[in-house]
Scaffold this motif. Structure first.
Motif, PDB file in Angstrom:
ATOM      1  N   TYR A 155      36.392  17.601  -9.083  1.00 28.11           N
ATOM      2  CA  TYR A 155      36.864  16.607  -9.447  1.00 28.11           C
ATOM      3  C   TYR A 155      38.118  16.943 -10.459  1.00 28.11           C
ATOM      4  CZ  TYR A 155      33.634  13.722  -6.863  1.00 28.11           C
ATOM      5  OH  TYR A 155      32.839  13.148  -5.889  1.00 28.11           O
ATOM      6  N   LEU A 156      38.145  18.418 -10.687  1.00 28.37           N
ATOM      7  CA  LEU A 156      39.005  18.811 -12.119  1.00 28.37           C
ATOM      8  C   LEU A 156      38.881  18.386 -13.088  1.00 28.37           C
ATOM      9  CD1 LEU A 156      42.139  18.727  -9.530  1.00 28.37           C
ATOM     10  CD2 LEU A 156      40.620  20.591 -10.026  1.00 28.37           C
ATOM     11  N   GLU A 157      37.392  18.192 -13.519  1.00 28.75           N
ATOM     12  CA  GLU A 157      36.816  17.898 -14.637  1.00 28.75           C
ATOM     13  C   GLU A 157      36.336  19.141 -15.407  1.00 28.75           C
ATOM     14  OE1 GLU A 157      34.936  13.983 -16.024  1.00 28.75           O
ATOM     15  OE2 GLU A 157      35.167  13.294 -14.108  1.00 28.75           O
ATOM     16  N   ASN A 158      36.620  19.297 -16.703  1.00 21.70           N
ATOM     17  CA  ASN A 158      36.466  20.593 -17.290  1.00 21.70           C
ATOM     18  C   ASN A 158      34.660  20.672 -17.678  1.00 21.70           C
ATOM     19  OD1 ASN A 158      38.971  21.129 -17.488  1.00 21.70           O
ATOM     20  ND2 ASN A 158      39.267  20.806 -19.670  1.00 21.70           N
ATOM     21  N   LEU A 159      34.249  21.962 -17.647  1.00 21.34           N
ATOM     22  CA  LEU A 159      32.983  22.346 -17.931  1.00 21.34           C
ATOM     23  C   LEU A 159      33.154  23.419 -18.787  1.00 21.34           C
ATOM     24  CD1 LEU A 159      32.084  22.802 -14.364  1.00 21.34           C
ATOM     25  CD2 LEU A 159      30.950  20.914 -15.746  1.00 21.34           C
ATOM     26  N   PRO A 160      31.940  23.844 -19.709  1.00 22.99           N
ATOM     27  CA  PRO A 160      32.225  24.710 -20.888  1.00 22.99           C
ATOM     28  C   PRO A 160      32.956  25.890 -20.429  1.00 22.99           C
ATOM     29  CG  PRO A 160      30.167  24.191 -20.737  1.00 22.99           C
ATOM     30  CD  PRO A 160      30.674  23.427 -19.730  1.00 22.99           C
ATOM     31  N   TYR A 161      33.978  26.309 -21.358  1.00 19.79           N
ATOM     32  CA  TYR A 161      34.815  27.557 -21.213  1.00 19.79           C
ATOM     33  C   TYR A 161      34.065  28.930 -21.509  1.00 19.79           C
ATOM     34  CZ  TYR A 161      39.083  24.783 -21.708  1.00 19.79           C
ATOM     35  OH  TYR A 161      40.122  23.482 -21.469  1.00 19.79           O
ATOM     36  N   ILE A 162      34.760  29.897 -21.082  1.00 19.08           N
ATOM     37  CA  ILE A 162      34.798  31.345 -21.518  1.00 19.08           C
ATOM     38  C   ILE A 162      36.196  31.627 -22.115  1.00 19.08           C
ATOM     39  CG2 ILE A 162      34.114  33.555 -21.046  1.00 19.08           C
ATOM     40  CD1 ILE A 162      33.002  32.319 -18.284  1.00 19.08           C
ATOM     41  N   GLY A 163      36.154  32.296 -23.455  1.00 16.23           N
ATOM     42  CA  GLY A 163      37.362  32.841 -23.960  1.00 16.23           C
ATOM     43  C   GLY A 163      37.288  33.084 -25.251  1.00 16.23           C
ATOM     44  N   ILE A 164      38.397  33.265 -25.872  1.00 21.12           N
ATOM     45  CA  ILE A 164      38.334  33.677 -27.188  1.00 21.12           C
ATOM     46  C   ILE A 164      37.948  32.665 -28.348  1.00 21.12           C
ATOM     47  CG2 ILE A 164      40.885  32.843 -27.751  1.00 21.12           C
ATOM     48  CD1 ILE A 164      39.444  36.387 -28.735  1.00 21.12           C
ATOM     49  N   LEU A 335      48.811  13.928 -24.109  1.00 24.70           N
ATOM     50  CA  LEU A 335      48.235  13.799 -22.918  1.00 24.70           C
ATOM     51  C   LEU A 335      46.565  13.970 -23.131  1.00 24.70           C
ATOM     52  CD1 LEU A 335      50.330  16.238 -20.883  1.00 24.70           C
ATOM     53  CD2 LEU A 335      50.645  13.971 -21.521  1.00 24.70           C
ATOM     54  N   HIS A 336      45.957  13.077 -22.162  1.00 23.90           N
ATOM     55  CA  HIS A 336      44.441  13.072 -22.196  1.00 23.90           C
ATOM     56  C   HIS A 336      43.626  14.604 -21.677  1.00 23.90           C
ATOM     57  CE1 HIS A 336      44.291   8.767 -23.060  1.00 23.90           C
ATOM     58  NE2 HIS A 336      45.144   8.504 -21.955  1.00 23.90           N
ATOM     59  N   GLU A 337      42.530  14.720 -22.492  1.00 28.83           N
ATOM     60  CA  GLU A 337      42.020  16.124 -22.398  1.00 28.83           C
ATOM     61  C   GLU A 337      41.370  16.184 -21.151  1.00 28.83           C
ATOM     62  OE1 GLU A 337      38.745  16.634 -25.094  1.00 28.83           O
ATOM     63  OE2 GLU A 337      38.828  14.643 -25.569  1.00 28.83           O
ATOM     64  N   GLY A 338      40.983  17.337 -20.517  1.00 24.30           N
ATOM     65  CA  GLY A 338      40.362  17.557 -19.299  1.00 24.30           C
ATOM     66  C   GLY A 338      38.776  17.155 -19.280  1.00 24.30           C
ATOM     67  N   GLU A 339      38.483  16.219 -19.841  1.00 25.22           N
ATOM     68  CA  GLU A 339      36.893  15.892 -20.103  1.00 25.22           C
ATOM     69  C   GLU A 339      36.991  14.210 -19.883  1.00 25.22           C
ATOM     70  OE1 GLU A 339      35.380  17.670 -23.447  1.00 25.22           O
ATOM     71  OE2 GLU A 339      34.916  19.668 -22.500  1.00 25.22           O
ATOM     72  N   VAL A 357      43.682  20.370 -17.170  1.00 21.38           N
ATOM     73  CA  VAL A 357      44.012  19.880 -18.464  1.00 21.38           C
ATOM     74  C   VAL A 357      43.171  20.482 -19.415  1.00 21.38           C
ATOM     75  CG1 VAL A 357      44.792  18.345 -20.061  1.00 21.38           C
ATOM     76  CG2 VAL A 357      45.442  18.014 -17.479  1.00 21.38           C
ATOM     77  N   HIS A 358      43.642  21.094 -20.541  1.00 24.49           N
ATOM     78  CA  HIS A 358      42.633  21.667 -21.539  1.00 24.49           C
ATOM     79  C   HIS A 358      41.854  20.747 -22.482  1.00 24.49           C
ATOM     80  CE1 HIS A 358      43.314  26.053 -21.533  1.00 24.49           C
ATOM     81  NE2 HIS A 358      44.362  26.057 -22.018  1.00 24.49           N
ATOM     82  N   SER A 359      40.818  21.021 -22.662  1.00 22.58           N
ATOM     83  CA  SER A 359      39.911  20.218 -23.544  1.00 22.58           C
ATOM     84  C   SER A 359      40.450  20.350 -24.888  1.00 22.58           C
ATOM     85  CB  SER A 359      38.449  20.782 -23.540  1.00 22.58           C
ATOM     86  OG  SER A 359      37.780  20.593 -22.324  1.00 22.58           O
ATOM     87  N   ARG A 360      40.441  19.265 -25.554  1.00 18.54           N
ATOM     88  CA  ARG A 360      40.994  19.060 -26.919  1.00 18.54           C
ATOM     89  C   ARG A 360      40.860  20.376 -27.850  1.00 18.54           C
ATOM     90  NH1 ARG A 360      44.026  15.287 -29.256  1.00 18.54           N
ATOM     91  NH2 ARG A 360      43.300  13.763 -27.544  1.00 18.54           N
ATOM     92  N   GLU A 361      39.743  20.938 -27.855  1.00 19.92           N
ATOM     93  CA  GLU A 361      39.620  22.136 -28.824  1.00 19.92           C
ATOM     94  C   GLU A 361      40.466  23.532 -28.553  1.00 19.92           C
ATOM     95  OE1 GLU A 361      36.381  19.168 -29.160  1.00 19.92           O
ATOM     96  OE2 GLU A 361      37.216  20.467 -27.317  1.00 19.92           O
ATOM     97  N   GLU A 362      40.486  23.345 -27.046  1.00 16.31           N
ATOM     98  CA  GLU A 362      41.325  24.619 -26.363  1.00 16.31           C
ATOM     99  C   GLU A 362      42.631  24.303 -26.743  1.00 16.31           C
ATOM    100  OE1 GLU A 362      40.925  28.364 -25.152  1.00 16.31           O
ATOM    101  OE2 GLU A 362      39.414  26.806 -25.410  1.00 16.31           O
TER     102      GLU A 362
END
Length: 494
Positions: A155-164, A335-339, A357-362
């Motif tokens: 559904y293109l909803e975000n899950l926990p990231y990996i990254g910096i 823009l609304h975040e991806g969650e 779409v990125h989550s707000r923290e990202e």
């Protein structure tokens, strides 16, 4: 006892007027059919049924649009001829299912991408299908630059990231499994259970725009990104090998083909448990989890309502994409975040315009089609965007910001200096003596001010996206981010 007394007191206060309010104005009419012929009653009831189906059809389309967009990406990767074409033209970071595809440059006006591209990061991506077998995703540690692996379900909803930001730049070997997988996790793998069997990962690596060798560095990082089918993990010569994925895809036709496809996609990847009740409202238009869609068996009034819905939904989404997010007085839309939770229209707009779409923290994204006076941005005009010193975005470590120029087709605008965006990574950016910053937005080169120039088209409408990667607390907080959103000012030409 106290509760009973409260109820009695409320009833006494409301009296008969309160009863009428609770009852509702439409229910007070004792005989709504009075004075009407049987033919008129039937026509009214059929129209009401059609209207009800219309309203549900719009909502069902909005709910399932991300699945349809995911299906578009899936079918591309299952079509060898089309996939070879887009891979050879570098139209997208595409590859066969369960394999990473890589872009080897920043997006330019020569690219026509199926989403709104940024000009800030180099993309890699993989579409995962996990029903038959889990997949191990291997990503290297990268500590010297912005990067993120954005992970989303069908559904293109975000899950926990990996990254910096999320893992301190640490990568690793991650075992991606579907919701029903049962098995032992091999030593050295980190489990990532997806809520749907279909998932997507978007890898973004930031580069310094004025440093050509940066692209070569990112390409070396990309060579360390792998996927491995679980059955190959641990085998000699098995690392980096993915078993081919075969998926039969049905062709749909007829006036209600979209709803038939949507029902099949819902059954293939049912929604997350807490959202399944939302699908229940679509039963009266023939969309029900666990069952195929039978449009021909629906009442004729319901069929008419669904057809009307399909006539209108494209324009509804055009409007929503154009004015998506939270509007601010300076004409920027956050823009609304991806969650998304239960905000299904926001999920649909995010999938339609940006895919992910990125989550707000990202990252926080803004867009505008208008200057501060609410007039549409026009290439025949000149504009400035002035940031006072305290309006320049606050950032986390490795964060940055940019302004990107787009046409109305959401693609980058060709210009004489091949500059598609401008931001704090432009090393020649000139700040004013008081620490403020002025960006010049126009088609003609501003003499002596080229370092701060964002070229616009020579005529016609355009829009600007404002992206802030790894925003600081005040920059991402909806209560304070307005401080970093000055409006675009039209220059009066005399």
């Amino acid at each position: 006892m106290k509760r009973k007394l409260l109820v009695v007191a409320v009833a006494a206060i409301l009296g008969t007027a309160g009863y009428a309010i609770l009852k509702g104005p439409n229910l007070q009419k004792k005989n709504p059919d009075a004075g009407m012929t049987m033919q008129e009653i039937k026509a009214r009831d059929d129209q009401s049924k059609e209207n009800w189906a219309y309203s549900l059809g719009v909502q069902a389309y909005v709910y399932g649009l991300p699945l349809k967009i995911f299906e578009r990406e899936r079918r591309l990767r299952l079509n060898e001829r089309k996939l070879d074409f887009v891979m050879s033209r570098k139209i997208c970071p595409c590859a066969p299912i369960n394999e990473f595809g890589h872009m080897t440059k920043l997006a330019t006006a020569d690219d026509t991408l199926p989403y709104t591209p940024n000009n800030d990061t180099i993309y890699s991506g993989v579409l995962l299908e996990l029903k038959d077998e889990p997949v191990v995703v291997t990503i290297p540690d990268v500590l010297d630059r912005y990067w993120s692996a954005q992970i989303a379900d069908a559904y293109l909803e975000n899950l926990p990231y990996i990254g910096i930001r999320s893992t301190g730049g640490k990568g690793g070997n991650f075992l991606f499994v579907g919701p029903d997988w049962q098995g032992e996790v091999p030593e050295g793998l980190s489990l990532r259970r997806m809520p749907t069997n279909s998932a997507v990962i978007a890898l973004r690596y930031g580069i310094a725009k004025d440093s050509p060798e940066e692209i070569a560095k990112v390409m070396e990082i990309q060579k360390q990104v792998f996927t491995t089918s679980l059955s190959n993990w641990g085998k000699e010569d098995g690392f980096g090998k993915v078993n081919p994925v075969q998926m039969e895809r049905k062709e749909y036709d007829g006036d209600l083909a979209l709803f038939e496809q949507m029902a099949d996609l819902l059954n293939e990847n049912p929604p997350r448990e807490h959202q399944r009740d939302a699908v229940g409202m679509f039963q009266s238009i023939g969309i029900e989890l666990g069952k195929p869609f039978a449009g021909d068996a629906l009442d004729s009034a319901i069929q008419r309502g669904l057809k009307r819905a399909l006539d209108d939904v494209d324009n509804i989404m055009v409007w929503k994409v154009k004015y998506r997010g939270t509007p601010y007085a300076t004409r920027w839309n956050n823009l609304h975040e991806g969650e998304y939770g239960y905000h299904f229209i926001n999920r649909a707009e995010g999938a339609l315009e940006g895919l992910l779409v990125h989550s707000r923290e990202e990252g926080v994204y803004f867009s505008t089609y208008e200057d501060v006076e609410a007039n549409l941005l026009d290439g025949s005009q000149k504009y400035v965007l002035h940031f006072e010193k305290d309006e320049i975005p606050q950032l986390q470590d490795k964060g940055f910001w940019s302004l990107t120029m787009y046409g109305t087709n959401f693609q980058l605008i060709d210009n004489e200096i091949d500059r598609y965006s401008i931001g704090d990574r432009n090393t020649d950016l000139q700040y004013n003596d008081d620490g403020s910053l002025t960006i010049y937005i126009q088609h003609e080169k501003p003499e002596g001010l080229e370092s701060n120039w964002l070229p616009s088209p020579d005529e016609g409408l355009f829009r600007i996206n404002y992206r802030i990667y790894l925003p600081g607390e005040e920059t991402r907080n909806p209560q304070t981010l307005h401080k970093f959103l000055p409006g675009i000012q039209k220059v009066q030409q005399g």
